[in-house]
Design an enzyme around this catalytic site. Structure first.
Site, mmCIF file in Angstrom:
data_model
loop_
_atom_site.group_PDB
_atom_site.id
_atom_site.type_symbol
_atom_site.label_atom_id
_atom_site.label_comp_id
_atom_site.label_asym_id
_atom_site.label_seq_id
_atom_site.Cartn_x
_atom_site.Cartn_y
_atom_site.Cartn_z
ATOM 1 C CB CYS B 61 -0.952 -0.007 1.187
ATOM 2 S SG CYS B 61 -0.119 -0.262 2.739
ATOM 3 C CG HIS B 113 15.453 2.026 -2.304
ATOM 4 N ND1 HIS B 113 14.924 3.120 -1.672
ATOM 5 C CD2 HIS B 113 14.403 1.286 -2.745
ATOM 6 C CE1 HIS B 113 13.603 3.051 -1.732
ATOM 7 N NE2 HIS B 113 13.264 1.957 -2.383
#
Lengths: 258, 350
Positions: B61, B113
């Site tokens: 989400c 990342h």
């Protein structure tokens, strides 16, 4: 310095190091269950065991006749019980609370020193068993006392909304209350067994010894009853478990000198 | 930034293109989310793009990210290829495609990342653990589809190692950062949650959140009482609990271990003498009371009763704030671990 003293000193230093390691970790706010804590406790236990073995060889019987020897034996039993029951709690954290008590007990023992025993006659196996079981019972009471301290610390943090590193590591207070109840119960059963054995002894037992043993038994019977019947709050019973241990601790001097 | 070594150049075909809650509003993110059942097809499609050999799609989400390995002459081309793929896959109108802000990361930046993502450092709630499982699931889907190869298999295994290390060696997960999680932490330190019975007095949104947190962590049962009985029934049904009429809740107080109160009453609803009686009936079993209402529902004097632990909304908020500050203090240590691991795995020079 004799080998026994070196072993005991090394064991005491291991437990003291466990305390220092834990306190530094808590102070830095980075407390977690460290392997170092368990390793130090295990090292201390190994050295304690070696001490008891050599001391037993030295005096030709179970080393439980002087205050210093008894303190070490109880300390050894406390650590043994800690390893046996600790997994039911947070092992290293129980160690954090156990290690200072054992350090103090062994510190007193080292200060008192260890002399030879006066051999009063043939060694009676039942007497030895009686003494050993009674001392393990005292160790259970000691661990009950330690768990009581853990309860009081956690309870205070909850009441005062002081939520920090130690809070997250301590078990729920309800679990601690149950643990105190079980440890006091275990100690009471063991002490009952030790006193039961004394009825079978043909060796005369001095009055102060018996009287104090029964007083300790009575005290813990009352504490157990209060816990079992929920007559008073767990906080008060935790205090009883903590303060109650003062009596058996003091009685050691009376019992060994009687 | 140190110059890459030969080893780094060998992994230079690694690329990450994505967007997250920091770069893109939810209205755009929801348009670009890959449904779970579509992910296998997506990783296959990306793998078969010209010049690409491996791919993993992470779609939650809060983020949509594509990790891929390519043999294209430069990173820019790979970024453009993946951007075009997203536009085609989601059939974006030109204006939406224009508005799409993606981050394009290559080699060490892409690895850094991913290491940060898997450690919860790039999450909305710093240090949250759910993302670790989501990355694992994304990788497994790609692996099962046959879309991964040497580069991505190695990268993701390294990422999981780093994620575990960060969690084990720091306190990034320590403490609670929301009122709901504080409630759970407190309940866990009073009771064994599996035996814990909860009562909601009033059915406000925040009390619902707290109750749901408790239930998701294993609380035994729940009783809901509200002035509007219909609302209590509705909420109880949603939480598989029991509804109780508002004039009856006091009679059940002694049976519960956690009370969450959030009525709109202008006066104290729970008073000291009432709880004293309850504690006698409970035979001193501890009781946690969470008072979320403003004005407060519970007389503060209740906290003086032995075995009762009362937390109002300010107390809960203060604990959650401290939890967030504690996690932020841990951030530098986490970044240091990630940099060490990047060097260890040869992404940057030591």
């Amino acid at each position: 310095m004799p080998l026994t003293s070196i072993l005991l000193l090394a064991a005491t230093l291991a437990f003291a190091a466990a305390v220092v390691q834990a306190l530094l970790a808590i102070k830095s706010g980075a407390w977690r269950q460290a392997k170092a804590q368990v390793v130090l406790m295990a090292l201390g236990f190994g050295l304690q065991t070696a001490f008891l073995y050599h001391r037993g060889q030295e005096v030709g019987q179970c080393p439980m006749k002087s205050v210093a020897d008894i303190l070490v034996f109880i300390g050894w039993s406390v650590v043994l019980l800690y390893f046996l029951v600790g997994s039911g709690f947070r092992l290293s954290l129980l160690g954090l609370f156990t290690a200072p008590l054992v350090t103090v007990m062994q510190g007193i023992a080292l200060a008192q020193g260890f002399g030879p025993y006066a051999i009063k006659g043939k060694i009676n196996a039942l007497v030895e068993l009686h003494a050993a079981v009674a001392l393990i019972a005292y160790a259970a009471f000691a661990l009950g006392c330690i768990t009581g301290v853990m309860y009081l610390v956690q309870e205070r943090m909850l009441k005062q909304h002081r939520i920090h590193a130690l809070f997250y590591q301590l078990p729920p207070i309800q679990g601690l209350a149950k643990a105190i109840q079980r440890l006091v119960g275990l100690g009471l059963v063991l002490l009952s067994a030790a006193l039961g054995i004394s009825f079978a002894l043909h060796t005369p037992v001095s009055n102060p010894k018996l009287v104090f043993s029964w007083i300790v038994w009575g005290l813990y019977a009352v504490i157990s009853f209060l816990m079992w019947r929920h007559v008073t709050s767990p906080r008060r019973t935790a205090w009883l478990a903590v303060l109650g241990f003062v009596l058996p601790f003091i009685s050691l001097w009376i019992v060994t000198h009687a | 930034m140190p110059e890459p070594t030969d080893n780094i150049r060998a992994t230079g075909s690694l690329v990450c293109v994505g967007l997250n809650y920091k770069t893109t509003p939810v209205e755009v993110r929801e348009r670009l989310a890959f449904p779970e059942n579509v992910v296998p097809q997506a990783v296959r499609e990306i793998r078969h793009l010209p010049g690409f050999g491996e791919s993993v799609v992470l779609s939650t989400c809060n983020r949509v990210e594509i990790y891929a390995a390519h043999q294209l002459p430069d990173g820019k081309t790979s970024h453009d290829e993946l951007r075009d793929y997203l536009v085609r896959h989601f059939k974006l109108q030109p204006e939406h495609a224009e508005a799409m802000v993606l981050y394009n990361l290559d080699a060490a930046e892409a690895a850094r990342h991913l290491f940060r993502v898997v450690s919860g450092l790039d999450s909305m709630v710093l240090g949250e653990t759910e993302i670790f499982g989501q990355v694992k699931a994304a990788y497994k889907t790609a692996l099962d589809t046959g879309a991964t190869g040497k580069t991505l298999n190695k990268l993701f295994q390294q990422a999981f190692t780093v994620g575990k290390r960060v969690r084990n060696d720091t306190m990034i997960q320590r403490g609670s950062t929301s009122v709901g999680s504080v409630a759970v932490d407190l309940a866990e330190k009073v009771h064994d949650l599996k035996e814990c019975r909860v009562m909601l007095v009033g059915a406000g949104e925040m009390s619902r959140t707290c109750a749901q947190s408790l239930l998701s962590r294993g609380a035994k049962s729940i009783i809901v009482s509200n002035r509007s009985y219909d609302k209590a029934v509705e909420l109880a049904a949603e939480m598989k609990g029991v509804a109780m009429k508002f004039d009856e809740w006091e009679h059940a107080l002694h049976e519960v271990d956690v009370i969450i109160s959030s009525t709109s009453a202008p006066h104290f609803v729970i008073k000291k003498d009432q709880i004293e009686q309850v504690m006698r009936r409970r035979r001193w079993q501890p009781l946690l009371i969470i008072d979320i209402a403003v004005p407060r529902d519970v007389d503060p004097a209740v906290n003086d009763i032995e075995g009762v632990y009362l937390y109002d909304i300010d107390a809960l908020q203060a604990i959650a704030d401290e939890g967030r500050r504690e996690r932020e203090r841990q951030l530098a240590l986490c970044e240091q671990i990630i940099e060490e691991q990047l060097a260890k795995f040869g992404f940057v020079n030591a």
